[in-house]
Design a protein around this motif. Sequence first.
Motif, short mmCIF file in Angstrom:
data_model
loop_
_atom_site.label_atom_id
_atom_site.label_comp_id
_atom_site.label_asym_id
_atom_site.label_seq_id
_atom_site.Cartn_x
_atom_site.Cartn_y
_atom_site.Cartn_z
N ARG A 288 4.46 14.53 -0.56
CA ARG A 288 4.40 13.50 0.32
C ARG A 288 5.36 11.89 -0.16
NH1 ARG A 288 -1.51 13.68 1.93
NH2 ARG A 288 -1.72 16.10 1.77
N THR A 289 5.02 11.74 -0.61
CA THR A 289 6.14 10.31 -1.62
C THR A 289 7.68 10.36 -0.70
OG1 THR A 289 5.55 11.30 -4.32
CG2 THR A 289 7.00 9.70 -4.06
N LEU B 182 0.76 -1.53 0.13
CA LEU B 182 -0.33 -0.15 0.15
C LEU B 182 1.14 1.31 -0.12
CD1 LEU B 182 -3.05 1.19 0.01
CD2 LEU B 182 -2.32 1.36 2.57
N ILE C 141 6.89 9.37 2.44
CA ILE C 141 6.18 8.13 2.21
C ILE C 141 8.22 7.17 2.00
CG2 ILE C 141 5.78 5.71 0.95
CD1 ILE C 141 3.30 8.55 0.01
N ARG D 58 1.07 6.90 -6.87
CA ARG D 58 0.33 7.40 -7.43
C ARG D 58 0.52 8.59 -7.04
NH1 ARG D 58 -4.40 10.18 -4.98
NH2 ARG D 58 -3.53 9.05 -3.00
N ARG D 59 1.40 9.11 -5.93
CA ARG D 59 1.40 10.19 -5.16
C ARG D 59 2.60 10.97 -6.79
NH1 ARG D 59 -1.26 13.51 -2.25
NH2 ARG D 59 -1.91 11.77 -0.88
N SER E 118 2.77 16.90 -3.65
CA SER E 118 2.89 15.36 -4.13
C SER E 118 4.12 15.18 -4.16
CB SER E 118 2.30 15.01 -5.55
OG SER E 118 0.96 15.50 -6.07
N GLU F 72 2.43 1.44 -3.58
CA GLU F 72 0.88 2.05 -3.88
C GLU F 72 0.99 3.81 -4.52
OE1 GLU F 72 0.29 0.55 -6.85
OE2 GLU F 72 0.90 -1.26 -6.76
N GLU F 73 0.34 4.27 -3.15
CA GLU F 73 0.66 5.60 -2.56
C GLU F 73 2.06 6.34 -2.76
OE1 GLU F 73 -1.13 8.77 -1.33
OE2 GLU F 73 -2.21 7.00 -2.16
#
Length: 134
Positions: free
Chosen positions: A53-54, A23, A57, A30-31, A50, A26-27
């Motif tokens: 946030r990447t 997950l 992660i 996606r970002r 974006s 994937e996020e």
Amino acid sequence: MNGYQKYKENSIYSMSGPELLLLLYEEAIRRLSKAEYALEDKEYGIFEDSLLRTSRIVRYLIDILDMQQPISRDLRRIYNYLIYDISRIKAGREREKAEIGRIRHILSELRDAFDQASLKTKDTHMVQSRGILG
């Protein structure tokens, strides 16, 4: 908290470790796609958010590494490289646009590798369980 948010939170808490890891990948992927589209549309606020946030992660992926495992050192190097590259993209915007796809590809490869490893581990555990019970 509305019903959907509560459902989403409960489903995340009920995931296994490998499912959560996938997950996260994937996020991040996606970002990166969102950042790429935002850059094309010159929506720099969304672009920067974006990428931020990447980066968070990927930093979290570093934080959860089990450094007792030999592969963790290599993964930490890869993750640190990705964070460096993301910062270059953020600073260079259009100049570094092509790098977004490359980083997304690296994360996709890592996701696929972890997915395959979790399937093999799951199969091994199932075979061992059958052997003990049968």
